[in-house]
Write an enzyme that holds these catalytic residues in place. Structure first.
Site, PDB file in Angstrom:
ATOM      1  N   LYS A  66       0.900   4.070  -2.897  1.00 48.04           N
ATOM      2  CA  LYS A  66       0.494   5.438  -2.596  1.00 48.04           C
ATOM      3  C   LYS A  66       1.619   6.441  -2.830  1.00 48.04           C
ATOM      4  O   LYS A  66       1.356   7.606  -3.179  1.00 48.04           O
ATOM      5  CB  LYS A  66      -0.022   5.524  -1.159  1.00 48.04           C
ATOM      6  N   TYR A  73       0.827  -1.208   0.000  1.00 45.31           N
ATOM      7  CA  TYR A  73       0.000   0.000   0.000  1.00 45.31           C
ATOM      8  C   TYR A  73       0.864   1.263   0.000  1.00 45.31           C
ATOM      9  O   TYR A  73       0.596   2.222  -0.725  1.00 45.31           O
ATOM     10  CB  TYR A  73      -0.921  -0.027   1.220  1.00 45.31           C
TER      11      TYR A  73
END
Length: 305
Positions: free
Chosen positions: A170, A166
């Site tokens: 991101k 993640y």
């Protein structure tokens, strides 16, 4: 009634069936936009499909006097991402704003992370943002206007444990947004990032298995998803047409402008470097400016306003 700062605009929000995306879609409609509510209807882990979340948000928008249509395609593949943009054009004849908000989590410590844990998050949360943005790019270029807003995370900007997939996605979104801003500015197209702090069904998956996680969850539970919407909608407005290439965070009633990577400290030698001189001179000179191995909650250590 909200001021109609988005009158005449068509706004596409991905992952808008719940949480932050739903709140952005509803406020955009209240501010005069025609909204495309895109949501595949998966679980927070990217499993399954369900049309009901997107349909429910559309019903709420219409009940409040707004205009909305659902879109049920996945952002995680080139063709289906293009189909989302086609849904907007079929419904309203144009598109003005893309909010890349959809995401999934597969939190696991790095040494236990599988290929599927990695790839599934990258497919949605980074590649999907590229696919949807690319699908809209020619429309925006031809009309010489357009706005991209991408949801990033302090999991990438600062770091969090058990989120290698993640966090990498991101942080990639930040590079994606900045380079879109650079490439598309001559067409009067802007691109910005927002790192939201809010309690959603995704953050609800964080296990309260350590004191650190318990504190993190307790803080997030105090932060409503609706708090993310006003600033996000403001970036869509013509009055924000000069704002591009920026990274913001929203934390309850705080709006934060993030720094971007720039040279921090340098050291040099006229003789050239050897591994030994780097150890003896360069690293000691740079160490005072090196960042500690901290995580998001240690950087945002104050209570939200």
């Amino acid at each position: 009634m909200a001021v109609q700062i988005l009158e005449g605009k068509v706004v596409l929000v991905t992952g808008a069936g719940n949480g932050i995306g739903a709140e952005i879609a509803k406020l955009a409609a209240k501010c005069g936009a025609k909204v495309v509510v895109n949501d595949l209807g998966t679980s927070p882990f990217g499993e399954g499909a369900d049309s009901r979340p997107a349909e429910k948000v559309c019903e709420e928008i219409r009940a409040a006097g707004g205009t909305a249509v659902p879109s049920f395609h996945s952002i995680a593949a080139w063709d289906s991402a293009h189909a989302i943009v086609e849904d907007a054009v079929k419904a309203y004849g144009r598109l003005d704003v893309v909010v890349n908000n959809a995401g999934i989590l597969r939190d696991v410590f790095f040494h236990k992370m599988t290929q599927n844990d990695w790839q599934s998050v990258i497919d949605v949360t980074l590649s999907g943002y590229f696919y949807v943005s690319r699908a809209a790019a020619n429309l925006f270029r031809d009309q010489e206007s357009g706005c991209f807003i991408h949801m990033t995370s302090t999991s990438g900007l600062i770091g969090n444990r058990a989120q290698v997939n993640y966090g990498a996605a991101k942080m990639g979104v930040v590079g994606l947004s900045k380079c879109i801003a650079l490439d598309m500015s001559r067409f009067k197209i802007r691109s910005n990032c927002i790192a939201p702090f809010a309690h959603t069904r995704m953050t609800a998956t964080i296990p309260a298995d350590t004191e650190e996680n318990k504190a993190r969850v307790a803080l997030l539970q105090r932060l409503g998803a609706a708090k993310i919407a006003p600033f996000t909608v403001s970036l869509m407005a013509d009055a924000a047409s000069d704002v591009t290439g920026q990274v913001f965070a929203i934390r309850n009633n705080e709006v934060v402008l993030f720094t971007q990577h720039r040279p921090l400290r340098t050291t040099q030698t006229s003789d050239g470097w050897t591994p030994e001189s780097c150890i003896e001179i360069a690293l000691p000179a740079l160490r005072p400016s090196m960042y500690p191995l901290d995580i998001s909650s240690q950087v945002f250590a104050w209570d939200p306003f």
